[in-house]
Scaffold this motif. Structure first.
Motif, mmCIF file in Angstrom:
data_model
loop_
_atom_site.group_PDB
_atom_site.id
_atom_site.type_symbol
_atom_site.label_atom_id
_atom_site.label_comp_id
_atom_site.label_asym_id
_atom_site.label_seq_id
_atom_site.Cartn_x
_atom_site.Cartn_y
_atom_site.Cartn_z
ATOM 1 N N ASN A 60 0.188 -7.805 -3.468
ATOM 2 C CA ASN A 60 -0.064 -7.308 -1.975
ATOM 3 C C ASN A 60 -1.321 -8.298 -1.420
ATOM 4 O OD1 ASN A 60 1.478 -5.078 -1.880
ATOM 5 N ND2 ASN A 60 -0.209 -3.701 -2.561
ATOM 6 N N ARG A 61 -1.792 -8.954 -2.185
ATOM 7 C CA ARG A 61 -2.701 -10.238 -1.651
ATOM 8 C C ARG A 61 -2.051 -11.288 -1.094
ATOM 9 N NH1 ARG A 61 -4.988 -11.072 -6.216
ATOM 10 N NH2 ARG A 61 -6.612 -9.404 -6.217
ATOM 11 N N LYS A 62 -0.846 -11.650 -1.503
ATOM 12 C CA LYS A 62 -0.317 -12.808 -0.724
ATOM 13 C C LYS A 62 0.344 -12.263 0.636
ATOM 14 C CE LYS A 62 4.544 -11.609 -2.402
ATOM 15 N NZ LYS A 62 5.615 -11.972 -3.313
ATOM 16 N N PHE A 63 0.619 -10.758 0.915
ATOM 17 C CA PHE A 63 1.032 -10.262 2.148
ATOM 18 C C PHE A 63 -0.460 -10.124 3.223
ATOM 19 C CE2 PHE A 63 4.357 -8.238 -0.299
ATOM 20 C CZ PHE A 63 5.230 -9.106 0.199
ATOM 21 N N HIS A 64 -1.585 -10.039 2.486
ATOM 22 C CA HIS A 64 -2.832 -9.701 3.502
ATOM 23 C C HIS A 64 -3.446 -10.720 3.869
ATOM 24 C CE1 HIS A 64 -5.729 -6.937 4.934
ATOM 25 N NE2 HIS A 64 -6.680 -7.965 4.612
ATOM 26 N N LYS A 65 -3.111 -11.299 5.051
ATOM 27 C CA LYS A 65 -3.706 -12.506 5.761
ATOM 28 C C LYS A 65 -4.223 -12.277 7.080
ATOM 29 C CE LYS A 65 -0.159 -15.418 3.610
ATOM 30 N NZ LYS A 65 -0.777 -16.034 2.287
ATOM 31 N N ASP A 112 -7.794 -8.078 13.765
ATOM 32 C CA ASP A 112 -7.374 -8.751 12.444
ATOM 33 C C ASP A 112 -7.322 -7.905 11.615
ATOM 34 O OD1 ASP A 112 -6.827 -11.030 14.036
ATOM 35 O OD2 ASP A 112 -8.612 -12.379 13.217
ATOM 36 N N SER A 113 -8.408 -7.046 11.115
ATOM 37 C CA SER A 113 -8.480 -6.147 10.124
ATOM 38 C C SER A 113 -7.432 -5.109 10.225
ATOM 39 C CB SER A 113 -10.067 -5.513 9.912
ATOM 40 O OG SER A 113 -10.208 -4.789 11.075
ATOM 41 N N LEU A 114 -7.131 -4.618 11.480
ATOM 42 C CA LEU A 114 -6.041 -3.584 11.674
ATOM 43 C C LEU A 114 -4.586 -4.146 11.413
ATOM 44 C CD1 LEU A 114 -7.519 -1.863 15.036
ATOM 45 C CD2 LEU A 114 -7.386 -0.939 12.516
ATOM 46 N N LEU A 115 -4.626 -5.598 11.127
ATOM 47 C CA LEU A 115 -3.240 -6.301 10.987
ATOM 48 C C LEU A 115 -2.517 -5.908 12.602
ATOM 49 C CD1 LEU A 115 -1.891 -5.517 7.569
ATOM 50 C CD2 LEU A 115 -3.358 -7.500 8.397
ATOM 51 N N ARG A 151 -5.363 3.150 5.320
ATOM 52 C CA ARG A 151 -6.626 3.081 6.304
ATOM 53 C C ARG A 151 -6.839 4.710 7.028
ATOM 54 N NH1 ARG A 151 -7.925 2.985 11.732
ATOM 55 N NH2 ARG A 151 -5.688 2.973 12.254
ATOM 56 N N LEU A 152 -5.696 5.435 7.363
ATOM 57 C CA LEU A 152 -5.951 6.680 8.064
ATOM 58 C C LEU A 152 -6.317 7.675 6.775
ATOM 59 C CD1 LEU A 152 -3.060 7.020 10.790
ATOM 60 C CD2 LEU A 152 -5.417 6.585 10.728
ATOM 61 N N SER A 153 -5.573 7.408 5.525
ATOM 62 C CA SER A 153 -5.754 8.260 4.486
ATOM 63 C C SER A 153 -7.369 8.169 3.925
ATOM 64 C CB SER A 153 -4.942 7.755 3.221
ATOM 65 O OG SER A 153 -3.817 7.839 3.552
#
Length: 434
Positions: free
Chosen positions: A77-82, A353-356, A388-390
């Motif tokens: 998942n780290r490679k997806f989170h930009k 950005d933090s919300l994608l 995030r909602l959870s």
């Protein structure tokens, strides 16, 4: 977030209630969805509950070097989170001088190589969508006239930022064009309806100087692309991932309703949501519309904060202003006020950005050259929003439990809420006589 089923609870003591500490490799595992659950089927009936209370923290801390499948998921998942434009592919400077053969992609992904106009815009256009553009600039009026004259009725669009153009974009096909110059007093020349077609990649910019010219529009050579796995039966190969992503979205919509989110999906849209090959771009378009509303909500907060800062400044200056609109020149404000406005603007961008949200997460979806890679990235975006909602729901549950036990919700367990003493009713004179 994890696609692995949670490990069965080991024997021994478990923590119940509030988390007191986390193991070194904890990444926020949640109860798995029913399509991926391998354990007790009774637990799969409540897929949105967190698994915090069922984890044995002490047992997991005993051996930090033991293999943990969640480490693999975290790395994946780290490679997806930009954040922001991190990892976005911009058209290289070599595209302005390179020959066609020097910039070609893999032949399996290229449908055709064609020369066409390029319309740089601020957004990302999703294949399959219908888009309406209002044309008012002189050079783009000329571009549409030339397109209609040569009969091609298509051009490329790519996102532009600070003079840079993204390497990947899409092809827009003209469906309907209306001349509205008379109705708009020539403020708008054309109102054009388009269908967004295939993805494309800019391989050569033929007139790079046109980017800063008000009379010439860009001409480029592009590869019209197709997915690398276009001839594979991806709906069967990635059946589990498709089911998992659909269930993630269904749970996300349900959680939105429980939390009474301001911006939320209509529950009926769950039945139409499907991320198979035929429906993936439509699902992405739906998610993009939701994220656009989230961004607009954050923009309203930004505008309200800016207005509050400016009003307080004028009040201190002895010039109170009402609720009427007024123009304020940024350069006329004191440096301290300018700094506060810049801080608010940076905070807005950080929150988006933090919300994608914003255009960049969807630009990354356009850049991927296979259905499988695009599906994995889209799955991560939905899972990220679901987590995030959870987390918000978990915090509300914890605070509610602490409040019911009489603990001050601000966090100090030693501070107990004072019980309100019931006042005795005043006695009337008649009651005293009795």
């Amino acid at each position: 977030p994890s696609m692995f089923p949670l490990r069965r609870q080991p024997s021994g003591q478990t923590s119940h209630g509030i988390i007191t500490h986390r193991p070194r490799n904890f990444i926020g595992a949640r109860t798995p969805l029913k399509s991926f659950y391998k354990g007790n089927t009774e637990n799969s009936k409540q897929p949105t509950r967190t698994a915090v209370a069922s984890l044995d923290w002490d047992a997991m801390d005993e051996d930090d070097d033991a293999y943990d499948p969640y480490d693999d998921v975290q790395n994946e998942n780290r490679k997806f989170h930009k954040i922001g434009d991190e990892g976005i592919l911009w058209a290289p400077e070599s595209a302005k001088t390179a020959t066609e053969s020097e910039m070609l992609s893999q032949p399996s992904t290229v449908k055709e190589i064609v020369r066409m106009p390029l319309f740089p815009l601020n957004g990302v256009y999703i294949p399959g969508n219908t888009e309406v553009l209002n044309i008012y600039e002189l050079k783009y009026r000329k571009m549409y006239n030339d397109i209609l004259h040569n009969g091609s009725k298509r051009f490329a669009v790519a996102m532009i930022n600070n003079g840079r153009i993204t390497e990947y974009g899409t092809v827009l096909h003209i469906d309907n064009i209306q001349d509205v110059a008379e109705q708009t007093n020539d403020q708008i020349k054309y109102r054009v309806t388009h269908t967004v077609g295939d993805r494309c990649r800019v391989i050569r910019i033929l007139n790079a100087d046109a980017l800063e010219d008000n009379e010439k529009y860009l001409q480029v050579e592009v590869e019209v692309l197709q997915d690398k796995d276009y001839n594979e039966d991806v709906d069967i190969v990635h059946k589990d991932m498709i089911t998992y992503t659909n269930e993630c979205f269904a749970i996300f919509v349900e959680l939105q309703g429980r939390l009474n989110e301001t911006v939320r999906f209509n529950p009926g849209v769950v039945n139409e949501f499907n991320v198979d090959r035929e429906g993936l771009w439509k699902a992405i378009s739906l998610w993009k519309a939701y994220m656009t509303q989230i961004t607009m909500q954050e923009e309203k907060k930004l505008q309200a904060n800016i207005a509050s800062i400016v009003k307080r400044h004028f009040v201190r200056q002895g010039r109170p202003i009402g609720n009427e609109a007024m123009r304020v020149n940024f350069d006329d404000l004191p440096p301290a006020v300018q700094h506060r406005l810049n801080v608010e603007t940076r905070r807005f961008q950080r929150d988006v950005d933090s919300l994608l949200a914003g255009p960049y997460p969807f630009q990354r979806l356009v850049e991927h050259n296979s259905y499988a890679e695009r599906l994995q990235l889209f799955r991560y975006q939905i899972q990220y929003a679901l987590d995030r909602l959870s987390t918000i729901e978990d915090l509300k549950i914890v605070l509610r439990a602490r409040h019911m036990r009489g603990v001050d919700p601000r966090g100090d367990p030693r501070v107990r809420k004072r019980k309100r003493r019931r006042k005795k009713p005043k006695e009337d004179d008649d009651d005293k006589d009795r």
